[in-house]
Design an enzyme around this catalytic site. Structure first.
Site, PDB file in Angstrom:
ATOM      1  N   HIS A  86       0.867  -1.179   0.000  1.00 51.07           N
ATOM      2  CA  HIS A  86       0.000   0.000   0.000  1.00 51.07           C
ATOM      3  C   HIS A  86       0.908   1.235   0.000  1.00 51.07           C
ATOM      4  O   HIS A  86       1.042   1.934   0.990  1.00 51.07           O
ATOM      5  CB  HIS A  86      -0.928   0.002   1.212  1.00 51.07           C
ATOM      6  CG  HIS A  86      -2.244  -0.646   0.943  1.00 51.07           C
ATOM      7  ND1 HIS A  86      -3.118  -0.160  -0.015  1.00 51.07           N
ATOM      8  CD2 HIS A  86      -2.843  -1.733   1.471  1.00 51.07           C
ATOM      9  CE1 HIS A  86      -4.194  -0.932  -0.052  1.00 51.07           C
ATOM     10  NE2 HIS A  86      -4.055  -1.905   0.828  1.00 51.07           N
ATOM     11  N   ASP A  91      -4.769   2.136   1.908  1.00 52.68           N
ATOM     12  CA  ASP A  91      -5.169   1.488   3.168  1.00 52.68           C
ATOM     13  C   ASP A  91      -5.706   2.529   4.160  1.00 52.68           C
ATOM     14  O   ASP A  91      -6.694   2.297   4.860  1.00 52.68           O
ATOM     15  CB  ASP A  91      -3.989   0.710   3.780  1.00 52.68           C
ATOM     16  CG  ASP A  91      -2.700   1.540   3.871  1.00 52.68           C
ATOM     17  OD1 ASP A  91      -2.609   2.599   3.216  1.00 52.68           O
ATOM     18  OD2 ASP A  91      -1.779   1.124   4.606  1.00 52.68           O
ATOM     19  N   HIS A 229      11.560  -0.579 -26.604  1.00 51.25           N
ATOM     20  CA  HIS A 229      11.943  -1.980 -26.781  1.00 51.25           C
ATOM     21  C   HIS A 229      12.302  -2.268 -28.237  1.00 51.25           C
ATOM     22  O   HIS A 229      11.555  -1.915 -29.147  1.00 51.25           O
ATOM     23  CB  HIS A 229      10.790  -2.908 -26.372  1.00 51.25           C
ATOM     24  CG  HIS A 229      10.475  -2.829 -24.904  1.00 51.25           C
ATOM     25  ND1 HIS A 229      11.280  -3.388 -23.952  1.00 51.25           N
ATOM     26  CD2 HIS A 229       9.460  -2.226 -24.251  1.00 51.25           C
ATOM     27  CE1 HIS A 229      10.775  -3.147 -22.750  1.00 51.25           C
ATOM     28  NE2 HIS A 229       9.666  -2.439 -22.910  1.00 51.25           N
ATOM     29  N   TYR A 286      -8.281   8.074 -18.035  1.00 49.14           N
ATOM     30  CA  TYR A 286      -9.005   8.891 -17.061  1.00 49.14           C
ATOM     31  C   TYR A 286      -9.163  10.327 -17.579  1.00 49.14           C
ATOM     32  O   TYR A 286      -8.241  10.880 -18.161  1.00 49.14           O
ATOM     33  CB  TYR A 286      -8.233   8.974 -15.725  1.00 49.14           C
ATOM     34  CG  TYR A 286      -8.075   7.675 -14.985  1.00 49.14           C
ATOM     35  CD1 TYR A 286      -8.706   6.516 -15.401  1.00 49.14           C
ATOM     36  CD2 TYR A 286      -7.287   7.618 -13.845  1.00 49.14           C
ATOM     37  CE1 TYR A 286      -8.538   5.324 -14.701  1.00 49.14           C
ATOM     38  CE2 TYR A 286      -7.113   6.431 -13.137  1.00 49.14           C
ATOM     39  CZ  TYR A 286      -7.738   5.292 -13.569  1.00 49.14           C
ATOM     40  OH  TYR A 286      -7.571   4.122 -12.885  1.00 49.14           O
ATOM     41  N   GLU A 359       0.094   8.315  11.235  1.00 47.21           N
ATOM     42  CA  GLU A 359      -1.267   7.810  11.519  1.00 47.21           C
ATOM     43  C   GLU A 359      -2.097   8.771  12.373  1.00 47.21           C
ATOM     44  O   GLU A 359      -3.313   8.604  12.479  1.00 47.21           O
ATOM     45  CB  GLU A 359      -1.171   6.434  12.188  1.00 47.21           C
ATOM     46  CG  GLU A 359      -0.661   5.364  11.220  1.00 47.21           C
ATOM     47  CD  GLU A 359      -0.378   4.049  11.919  1.00 47.21           C
ATOM     48  OE1 GLU A 359       0.044   4.069  13.083  1.00 47.21           O
ATOM     49  OE2 GLU A 359      -0.587   3.001  11.283  1.00 47.21           O
TER      50      GLU A 359
END
Ligand SMILES: [Zn+2]
Ligand SMILES: [Zn+2]
Length: 386
Positions: A86, A91, A229, A286, A359
């Site tokens: 994460h 998370d 490539h 998007y 946190e």
């Protein structure tokens, strides 16, 4: 929230594989008495909480997927899944939205309108992503969403600081592929070949001219080639070379023009040297993430009420976000919450293998989401009169 977040952090799941994560989310919402629809657009979860009072429908979104990154951070709840982490903080998004769900269900009696909790898969995937399948599966309808809000944790911003912006805040990320078809042969006799490696070098250089010489310099635009490539051995001129790149824009006019120019330049350069170019843009890229100015202004008023935080105007970024797709269905705002705290070693950017979140900001994020739903649900509330 910290416990939930750490549990999720140890078991990250990649895009479209968020099976355990969405089970945890759905079970938790059900335990709060929130109506739950599982498997929305794949692994998405939709929670619906009806307030006791009449009002508007407000949707809150959290993305759930991890990234293909091998974690190297020093936390003791490091990812237990090899090569998956994460690293973008999704998370924390899940934990904060579950926290907001808890707050809102505790205050159901005072709550106006309906809150929809959108737990979406595959934000990091690009293309169809996770918002589009959820929308196609009816997440924004019945009842129709009036306002939508999304929060993203940001490693580069100071802990406890909200970043807000009216208008375009994230780019349209258009991935493209150029296949250069030449004619292979012996490295000693290039005149008998059409060397796609030589041509691809010219194409890479020329593409930067789209940015430097073809797009209005006051409009944000970037073009990057991330992969090339071709070839197998030093004395073999191959038949084909491919390159993969991305362009980023903040408005649809520049976007359209840039895509056209990229194709013209690539094909033109190839033609010059006798090669042929096939140019392909990713389908379903998007859109630009555009925050509704009025909703954002009102949201700022709400965010400013949260103790211990600051609200700061930010510049747009050229990353992509499929929250943009929800914003095409309802006015809303996508905002950031800083988590940079050098004292705790939280100094690494999103997507870093050392990404570490402060946190202590989770409570701010949860409070902000809950308050936005609470205020915007009330059609006669103070945030609506402003
Ligand atoms: Zn990310
Ligand atoms: Zn993210």
């Amino acid at each position: 929230m910290v416990r939930t977040r750490r549990a999720l952090h140890q078991h990250p799941e990649l895009a479209y594989q968020e099976v355990e994560t969405s089970k945890l989310v759905a079970d938790r919402l059900e335990s709060l008495g929130i109506e739950v629809r599982r498997n929305v657009g794949g692994t998405g979860v939709l929670g619906v909480l009806k307030g006791a009072k009449a009002g508007r429908v407000v949707a809150l979104r959290a993305d759930m997927d991890g990234l293909p990154v091998q974690e190297t951070s020093d936390v003791d709840f490091r990812s237990k899944v090899e090569g998956v982490m994460h690293a973008c903080g999704h998370d924390t998004h899940v934990a904060m939205l579950l926290g907001a769900a808890r707050l809102l269900s505790d205050h159901k009696r005072e709550l106006h309108g309906t809150v929809k909790f959108l737990f979406q898969p595959a934000e990091e995937h690009g293309g169809r992503g996770g918002a589009m399948p959820m929308i196609e599966d009816g997440a924004m309808k019945d009842p129709r969403v009036d306002f939508v809000f999304g929060l993203h944790i940001e490693g580069a911003r100071r802990s406890g600081e909200f970043g807000v912006k009216e208008g375009a805040i994230a780019a349209a990320p258009d991935a493209f592929k150029v296949k250069i078809v030449g004619r292979g042969g012996h490295g000693s006799a290039p005149h008998e070949t059409i060397d796609p490696i030589y041509v691809v070098a010219h194409v890479i250089l020329a593409l930067q001219g789209v940015s430097a010489r073809m797009i209005d310099p006051v409009r944000p635009f970037v073009i990057s080639v991330g992969a090339v490539h071709s070839g197998t051995k030093e004395n073999i001129i191959p038949d084909v070379a491919t390159l993969d790149g991305t362009i980023r824009t903040l408005d649809e006019v520049t976007r359209k023009l840039a895509k056209k120019r990229v194709e013209e330049v690539a094909k033109g350069v190839c033609r010059t040297f006798g090669a042929r170019a096939e140019v392909e843009f990713e389908k379903d890229a998007y859109p630009v993430t555009v925050n509704d100015p009025r909703t954002t202004e009102r949201a700022v008023w709400v965010l400013k009420k949260i103790p211990g935080t600051r609200v700061k105007r930010v510049e747009a970024m050229l990353g992509g976000e499929d929250f943009s797709r929800f914003l095409q269905k309802a006015p809303g705002t996508f905002y950031f919450l800083g988590t940079r705290n050098p004292e705790k070693g939280c100094v690494y950017p999103n997507h870093s293998s050392k990404f570490k979140v402060d946190e202590d900001v989770l409570k701010f994020g949860a409070a902000s989401l809950a308050m936005l739903a609470f205020e915007f649900g009330n059609p006669t509330g103070p945030s609506q009169e402003r």
